[in-house]
Design a protein around this motif. Sequence first.
Motif, PDB file in Angstrom:
ATOM      1  N   VAL A 129      -5.944 -13.910 -11.463  1.00  0.00           N
ATOM      2  CA  VAL A 129      -5.183 -12.830 -11.847  1.00  0.00           C
ATOM      3  C   VAL A 129      -5.201 -11.618 -10.871  1.00  0.00           C
ATOM      4  O   VAL A 129      -6.608 -11.298 -10.603  1.00  0.00           O
ATOM      5  N   ARG A 130      -3.847 -11.101 -10.364  1.00  0.00           N
ATOM      6  CA  ARG A 130      -4.442  -9.829  -9.581  1.00  0.00           C
ATOM      7  C   ARG A 130      -3.414  -8.927 -10.408  1.00  0.00           C
ATOM      8  O   ARG A 130      -2.192  -9.029 -10.341  1.00  0.00           O
ATOM      9  N   ASN A 131      -3.942  -8.054 -10.815  1.00  0.00           N
ATOM     10  CA  ASN A 131      -3.285  -7.113 -11.842  1.00  0.00           C
ATOM     11  C   ASN A 131      -2.638  -5.714 -11.035  1.00  0.00           C
ATOM     12  O   ASN A 131      -3.229  -5.482  -9.878  1.00  0.00           O
ATOM     13  N   GLU A 132      -1.766  -5.350 -11.674  1.00  0.00           N
ATOM     14  CA  GLU A 132      -1.256  -3.929 -11.267  1.00  0.00           C
ATOM     15  C   GLU A 132      -1.049  -3.895  -9.656  1.00  0.00           C
ATOM     16  O   GLU A 132      -1.342  -3.009  -8.967  1.00  0.00           O
ATOM     17  N   LEU A 133      -0.030  -4.527  -9.263  1.00  0.00           N
ATOM     18  CA  LEU A 133       0.748  -4.571  -8.031  1.00  0.00           C
ATOM     19  C   LEU A 133       1.700  -3.795  -8.095  1.00  0.00           C
ATOM     20  O   LEU A 133       2.604  -4.049  -8.847  1.00  0.00           O
ATOM     21  N   ILE A 134       1.762  -2.477  -7.552  1.00  0.00           N
ATOM     22  CA  ILE A 134       2.684  -1.305  -7.829  1.00  0.00           C
ATOM     23  C   ILE A 134       3.631  -1.469  -6.633  1.00  0.00           C
ATOM     24  O   ILE A 134       3.325  -1.317  -5.536  1.00  0.00           O
ATOM     25  N   THR A 135       5.008  -1.523  -6.958  1.00  0.00           N
ATOM     26  CA  THR A 135       6.003  -1.785  -5.797  1.00  0.00           C
ATOM     27  C   THR A 135       6.177  -0.263  -5.488  1.00  0.00           C
ATOM     28  O   THR A 135       6.090   0.698  -6.061  1.00  0.00           O
ATOM     29  N   ARG A 136       6.368  -0.025  -4.064  1.00  0.00           N
ATOM     30  CA  ARG A 136       6.430   0.935  -3.332  1.00  0.00           C
ATOM     31  C   ARG A 136       7.760   1.161  -2.644  1.00  0.00           C
ATOM     32  O   ARG A 136       8.757   0.059  -2.583  1.00  0.00           O
ATOM     33  N   TRP A 137       8.135   2.229  -2.114  1.00  0.00           N
ATOM     34  CA  TRP A 137       9.482   2.565  -1.591  1.00  0.00           C
ATOM     35  C   TRP A 137       9.732   1.433  -0.243  1.00  0.00           C
ATOM     36  O   TRP A 137      10.758   0.946  -0.131  1.00  0.00           O
ATOM     37  N   SER A 138       8.484   1.267   0.623  1.00  0.00           N
ATOM     38  CA  SER A 138       8.780   0.421   1.641  1.00  0.00           C
ATOM     39  C   SER A 138       8.847  -1.032   1.270  1.00  0.00           C
ATOM     40  O   SER A 138       9.301  -1.947   1.807  1.00  0.00           O
ATOM     41  N   ASP A 139       8.842  -1.372   0.036  1.00  0.00           N
ATOM     42  CA  ASP A 139       8.913  -2.844  -0.478  1.00  0.00           C
ATOM     43  C   ASP A 139      10.229  -3.143  -0.795  1.00  0.00           C
ATOM     44  O   ASP A 139      10.888  -4.338  -1.082  1.00  0.00           O
ATOM     45  N   LEU A 140      11.329  -2.011  -0.821  1.00  0.00           N
ATOM     46  CA  LEU A 140      12.442  -2.350  -1.261  1.00  0.00           C
ATOM     47  C   LEU A 140      13.455  -2.763   0.093  1.00  0.00           C
ATOM     48  O   LEU A 140      13.215  -2.236   1.057  1.00  0.00           O
ATOM     49  N   ASN A 177      12.733 -10.152  -0.920  1.00  0.00           N
ATOM     50  CA  ASN A 177      12.221 -11.447  -1.790  1.00  0.00           C
ATOM     51  C   ASN A 177      10.854 -12.029  -1.073  1.00  0.00           C
ATOM     52  O   ASN A 177      10.117 -12.690  -1.606  1.00  0.00           O
ATOM     53  N   VAL A 178      10.696 -11.678   0.566  1.00  0.00           N
ATOM     54  CA  VAL A 178       9.494 -11.835   1.020  1.00  0.00           C
ATOM     55  C   VAL A 178       8.216 -11.274   0.534  1.00  0.00           C
ATOM     56  O   VAL A 178       7.136 -11.700   0.354  1.00  0.00           O
ATOM     57  N   LYS A 179       8.517 -10.017  -0.128  1.00  0.00           N
ATOM     58  CA  LYS A 179       7.473  -9.057  -0.523  1.00  0.00           C
ATOM     59  C   LYS A 179       6.887 -10.163  -1.867  1.00  0.00           C
ATOM     60  O   LYS A 179       5.722 -10.089  -1.983  1.00  0.00           O
ATOM     61  N   GLU A 229      15.127  -9.273 -11.042  1.00  0.00           N
ATOM     62  CA  GLU A 229      14.715  -8.329  -9.631  1.00  0.00           C
ATOM     63  C   GLU A 229      13.959  -7.216 -10.241  1.00  0.00           C
ATOM     64  O   GLU A 229      13.471  -7.047 -11.395  1.00  0.00           O
ATOM     65  N   CYS A 230      13.108  -6.748  -9.005  1.00  0.00           N
ATOM     66  CA  CYS A 230      12.069  -5.701  -9.415  1.00  0.00           C
ATOM     67  C   CYS A 230      12.483  -4.528  -8.636  1.00  0.00           C
ATOM     68  O   CYS A 230      13.013  -4.844  -7.466  1.00  0.00           O
ATOM     69  N   THR A 231      12.307  -3.392  -9.465  1.00  0.00           N
ATOM     70  CA  THR A 231      12.635  -2.000  -8.498  1.00  0.00           C
ATOM     71  C   THR A 231      11.389  -1.165  -8.330  1.00  0.00           C
ATOM     72  O   THR A 231      10.252  -1.693  -8.751  1.00  0.00           O
ATOM     73  N   GLN A 234       0.497 -23.349  -9.048  1.00  0.00           N
ATOM     74  CA  GLN A 234       1.476 -22.637  -9.875  1.00  0.00           C
ATOM     75  C   GLN A 234       1.384 -21.355 -10.076  1.00  0.00           C
ATOM     76  O   GLN A 234       0.231 -20.731 -10.050  1.00  0.00           O
ATOM     77  N   HIS A 235       2.325 -20.659  -9.638  1.00  0.00           N
ATOM     78  CA  HIS A 235       2.416 -19.319  -9.473  1.00  0.00           C
ATOM     79  C   HIS A 235       3.497 -18.547 -10.584  1.00  0.00           C
ATOM     80  O   HIS A 235       4.576 -19.239 -10.708  1.00  0.00           O
ATOM     81  N   GLN A 236       3.276 -17.130 -10.851  1.00  0.00           N
ATOM     82  CA  GLN A 236       3.947 -16.523 -11.854  1.00  0.00           C
ATOM     83  C   GLN A 236       4.055 -15.069 -11.535  1.00  0.00           C
ATOM     84  O   GLN A 236       2.543 -14.671 -11.165  1.00  0.00           O
ATOM     85  N   LEU A 237       4.979 -14.208 -11.343  1.00  0.00           N
ATOM     86  CA  LEU A 237       4.766 -12.685 -11.062  1.00  0.00           C
ATOM     87  C   LEU A 237       5.559 -12.442 -12.615  1.00  0.00           C
ATOM     88  O   LEU A 237       6.461 -12.714 -12.668  1.00  0.00           O
ATOM     89  N   GLN A 238       4.772 -11.295 -13.072  1.00  0.00           N
ATOM     90  CA  GLN A 238       5.326 -10.861 -14.417  1.00  0.00           C
ATOM     91  C   GLN A 238       5.034  -9.261 -14.403  1.00  0.00           C
ATOM     92  O   GLN A 238       4.336  -8.629 -13.926  1.00  0.00           O
ATOM     93  N   LEU A 239       6.461  -8.688 -15.090  1.00  0.00           N
ATOM     94  CA  LEU A 239       6.284  -7.331 -15.081  1.00  0.00           C
ATOM     95  C   LEU A 239       5.118  -6.779 -16.023  1.00  0.00           C
ATOM     96  O   LEU A 239       5.089  -7.575 -17.084  1.00  0.00           O
ATOM     97  N   ASP A 240       4.920  -5.753 -15.823  1.00  0.00           N
ATOM     98  CA  ASP A 240       3.677  -5.090 -16.930  1.00  0.00           C
ATOM     99  C   ASP A 240       4.704  -4.049 -17.826  1.00  0.00           C
ATOM    100  O   ASP A 240       5.268  -3.403 -17.321  1.00  0.00           O
ATOM    101  N   VAL A 241       4.608  -4.149 -19.157  1.00  0.00           N
ATOM    102  CA  VAL A 241       5.014  -3.435 -20.145  1.00  0.00           C
ATOM    103  C   VAL A 241       3.802  -3.081 -21.062  1.00  0.00           C
ATOM    104  O   VAL A 241       2.865  -3.922 -21.323  1.00  0.00           O
ATOM    105  N   ALA A 242       4.110  -1.822 -21.624  1.00  0.00           N
ATOM    106  CA  ALA A 242       3.254  -1.338 -22.769  1.00  0.00           C
ATOM    107  C   ALA A 242       3.172  -2.235 -24.016  1.00  0.00           C
ATOM    108  O   ALA A 242       4.200  -2.395 -24.592  1.00  0.00           O
TER     109      ALA A 242
END
Length: 363
Positions: free
Chosen positions: A256-267, A275-277, A306-308, A336-344
């Motif tokens: 597990v790699r937690n809390e990957l935070i998207t940045r302005w440069s990722d958009l 998609n390459v990110k 999509e992820c923003t 096998q891989h999975q990316l999931q959004l973090d929600v409270a």
Amino acid sequence: MATITSFFPNSSHCHGTVGTINVLGISQTKYVSSWGLQVKASKVNGTSRNGGILLPANTTVVMKTRMMMDQKKMHPNMVSDVSLGRMVHNGFVFRQNFCIRSYEVGPDGRALVETLMNQLQETFLNHFKTAGLTHHDNYGVTPEMCNKNLFWAIAKTQVEVDRYPRWGDVIQIDTWISAFGKNGMSTNWMLCDCKTGDILMRASSTFVMINKETRRLSKIPLEVRAELEKYFVDTAPIIEEITSNFPKLDKNNVYVRNELITRWSDLDANQHVNNVKYIGWILQDVPELILESYELASMTLKYCRECTKGSVVHAYTSVLGDNNGGIAYYDHVDCQHQLQLDVAGGDGEIILEGRTRWRPKQW
């Protein structure tokens, strides 16, 4: 509708003078090359002074002539090896060459997967631009798509790598598009070594349309289809489509790699994460033992949401075939891989599911 039955990789292989008179009455001539280098000479009693050394008066002219000849000798190779691309096969295939730079390779000296995927994305956009399909450089958006507030999004990608290029290698990428059902488009790529003609990598992606305002899937309007279909190639995807669903990920046995935070440069230009990110995120989560001893041979990715900007993402990787998360086979390793959004308060939406196969590095 046009048909192409086969594709064969083919190897690809101002100056001026300004004269001035200074306050001492000495005639000076400045030669300016196209590289921006300046060679200055002061003419005194039939000789030229350059950097404090007396030289024959015609030395600077000789230097300039040699520089011009060297540049002309180099110029054709630079143009043929790395170019802006062109249409081939009667205008149905777009071809572009790239040179692998030093900052695009990993510790083993081979091109990074992210580097190759970025180059595939670049050829896709340049294909549309060269074919005249892009509306005011809007990143693959046709005029009718622009009128209807639509843009492309990748739904699925499959990649197979035979061999990785190294620093300094020049690669040739061919790409073409096909219809995919009623509401999609398939884009195919074939990457070859310009020197040997060997196929290095093949990839196929399914694109769908998204409404820019609602951020929901949209059918391809008839007007947009009319713009595209004259460029469609009536062939199956270059990689056979895998239609089976991904099994449920056992999160009790994952890296597990937690809390990957998207940045302005990722958009990207569509204001969502490129998609390459996503690929970079899942590769970060692969165990180091695999990264050091194995290389990525193939991958299948399904983009679910999509992820923003500002989203927090969790990356999960499971090594298949071993309950302890170890390497099950020497000849290949599957993950096998999975990316999931973090929600409270619980799990968020899955934004990507994928599977990768790794083989021992081919030194």
